[in-house]
Design a protein around this motif. Structure first.
Motif, PDB file in Angstrom:
ATOM      1  N   TYR A  52       0.834  -1.201   0.000  1.00 36.37           N
ATOM      2  CA  TYR A  52       0.000   0.000   0.000  1.00 36.37           C
ATOM      3  C   TYR A  52       0.871   1.255   0.000  1.00 36.37           C
ATOM      4  O   TYR A  52       0.577   2.233  -0.703  1.00 36.37           O
ATOM      5  CB  TYR A  52      -0.952  -0.029   1.195  1.00 36.37           C
ATOM      6  N   VAL A  65       0.729   4.306  -2.776  1.00 37.29           N
ATOM      7  CA  VAL A  65       0.575   5.729  -2.465  1.00 37.29           C
ATOM      8  C   VAL A  65       1.758   6.532  -3.017  1.00 37.29           C
ATOM      9  O   VAL A  65       1.575   7.584  -3.626  1.00 37.29           O
ATOM     10  CB  VAL A  65       0.422   5.936  -0.937  1.00 37.29           C
ATOM     11  N   THR A  73     -11.649   4.328  -3.293  1.00 40.89           N
ATOM     12  CA  THR A  73     -10.374   3.913  -2.719  1.00 40.89           C
ATOM     13  C   THR A  73     -10.473   3.635  -1.233  1.00 40.89           C
ATOM     14  O   THR A  73     -10.071   2.567  -0.764  1.00 40.89           O
ATOM     15  CB  THR A  73      -9.290   4.980  -2.983  1.00 40.89           C
ATOM     16  N   ARG A  74     -10.993   4.576  -0.469  1.00 38.93           N
ATOM     17  CA  ARG A  74     -11.036   4.422   0.989  1.00 38.93           C
ATOM     18  C   ARG A  74     -11.824   3.175   1.381  1.00 38.93           C
ATOM     19  O   ARG A  74     -11.380   2.393   2.208  1.00 38.93           O
ATOM     20  CB  ARG A  74     -11.624   5.663   1.650  1.00 38.93           C
ATOM     21  N   THR A 108     -10.064   0.007   3.108  1.00 43.73           N
ATOM     22  CA  THR A 108     -10.594  -0.382   4.419  1.00 43.73           C
ATOM     23  C   THR A 108     -11.077  -1.829   4.390  1.00 43.73           C
ATOM     24  O   THR A 108     -10.838  -2.593   5.336  1.00 43.73           O
ATOM     25  CB  THR A 108     -11.735   0.562   4.853  1.00 43.73           C
ATOM     26  N   ASP A 149     -10.484   1.527  10.098  1.00 47.70           N
ATOM     27  CA  ASP A 149     -10.370   2.975   9.880  1.00 47.70           C
ATOM     28  C   ASP A 149      -9.238   3.585  10.709  1.00 47.70           C
ATOM     29  O   ASP A 149      -8.576   4.530  10.278  1.00 47.70           O
ATOM     30  CB  ASP A 149     -11.683   3.682  10.219  1.00 47.70           C
ATOM     31  N   LEU A 204      -6.011   2.638   8.996  1.00 48.48           N
ATOM     32  CA  LEU A 204      -5.869   3.462   7.800  1.00 48.48           C
ATOM     33  C   LEU A 204      -5.443   4.878   8.171  1.00 48.48           C
ATOM     34  O   LEU A 204      -4.569   5.463   7.517  1.00 48.48           O
ATOM     35  CB  LEU A 204      -7.174   3.490   7.002  1.00 48.48           C
ATOM     36  N   ALA A 205      -6.009   5.427   9.230  1.00 45.15           N
ATOM     37  CA  ALA A 205      -5.603   6.766   9.672  1.00 45.15           C
ATOM     38  C   ALA A 205      -4.120   6.794  10.036  1.00 45.15           C
ATOM     39  O   ALA A 205      -3.404   7.749   9.689  1.00 45.15           O
ATOM     40  CB  ALA A 205      -6.460   7.206  10.862  1.00 45.15           C
ATOM     41  N   LEU A 245      -1.785   4.777   8.860  1.00 46.05           N
ATOM     42  CA  LEU A 245      -1.025   4.632   7.618  1.00 46.05           C
ATOM     43  C   LEU A 245      -0.986   5.942   6.837  1.00 46.05           C
ATOM     44  O   LEU A 245       0.075   6.336   6.323  1.00 46.05           O
ATOM     45  CB  LEU A 245      -1.610   3.513   6.756  1.00 46.05           C
ATOM     46  N   LEU A 246      -2.119   6.605   6.748  1.00 52.52           N
ATOM     47  CA  LEU A 246      -2.147   7.876   6.022  1.00 52.52           C
ATOM     48  C   LEU A 246      -1.255   8.900   6.709  1.00 52.52           C
ATOM     49  O   LEU A 246      -0.603   9.708   6.041  1.00 52.52           O
ATOM     50  CB  LEU A 246      -3.579   8.374   5.874  1.00 52.52           C
ATOM     51  N   PHE A 256       2.229   8.077   5.594  1.00 48.77           N
ATOM     52  CA  PHE A 256       2.467   8.483   4.209  1.00 48.77           C
ATOM     53  C   PHE A 256       2.524  10.001   4.073  1.00 48.77           C
ATOM     54  O   PHE A 256       3.325  10.528   3.308  1.00 48.77           O
ATOM     55  CB  PHE A 256       1.401   7.915   3.278  1.00 48.77           C
ATOM     56  N   TYR A 257       1.691  10.704   4.825  1.00 50.88           N
ATOM     57  CA  TYR A 257       1.684  12.168   4.771  1.00 50.88           C
ATOM     58  C   TYR A 257       3.000  12.729   5.305  1.00 50.88           C
ATOM     59  O   TYR A 257       3.543  13.677   4.755  1.00 50.88           O
ATOM     60  CB  TYR A 257       0.501  12.718   5.567  1.00 50.88           C
TER      61      TYR A 257
END
Length: 188
Positions: free
Chosen positions: A96, A100, A124-125, A129, A152, A155-156, A158-159, A162-163
């Protein structure tokens, strides 16, 4: 496909796949806009062949994005078939992360297409998920992952990784952050 339509010829299917692969590679490596001529050249086909399959840049970008998203989501199931759930989760997070990271060269086109409506809004989300739910549920059943973790929330996290992982961050840092996410979802 209607009853009167013939399936695409084998060479047309191969050309489409070569174009998707070349575009995916080009978009992943791009710092700026990717030339469609360069994609066609890398695929070993003419620009006319590219436009027959993908009449606009948006259609090509959407096809690449969709194919890669399909692969990321399907990867969860294949990893679970081969590995324990916690190992599958760690490997899936790496896949993943790569997905990204390779969207840099596509993001402007995707964003403009979603805004204008020329590219369908992605699911996507929901799909990501869903892949996480599959892995987390398997891990809760086999005891390798906590049962009280929601997809969720993962995922938060992980984001967030990535951010925070800008182009200047090393692969080692991203790997370390992914290890921390995995540690957070393992049983205490």
């Amino acid at each position: 496909m209607s009853a009167t339509e013939r399936p695409p010829r084998a060479d047309a299917r191969r050309n489409r796949e070569k174009l998707l692969a070349a575009a995916s590679t080009a978009f992943a490596a791009a710092e700026t806009t990717v030339s469609l001529e360069a994609v066609a050249r890398e695929a070993g086909v003419g620009i006319g062949t590219l436009y027959r399959h993908f009449p606009t840049r948006e259609v090509l970008v959407e096809a690449v994005y969709s194919a890669e998203l399909d692969d990321v989501v399907a990867h969860a199931t294949s990893l679970l078939a081969e590995h324990p759930s916690d190992v599958a989760l760690r490997a899936w997070m790496c896949r993943y992360a790569a997905f990204v990271a390779t969207k840099r060269g596509m993001f402007d086109t995707l964003s403009a297409g979603w805004t204008s409506g020329s590219i369908s809004p992605p699911t996507t989300r929901e799909r990501i998920t869903g892949a996480l739910v599959e892995i987390l549920d398997a891990g809760a059943r086999d005891g390798s992952l906590r049962a009280d973790v929601e997809a969720d929330d993962v995922l938060a996290m992980l984001l967030g990784v990535f951010y925070s992982a800008t182009a200047g961050n090393s692969t080692e840092r991203i790997e370390r952050l992914l290890d921390l996410v995995l540690d957070a979802v393992r049983p205490r």
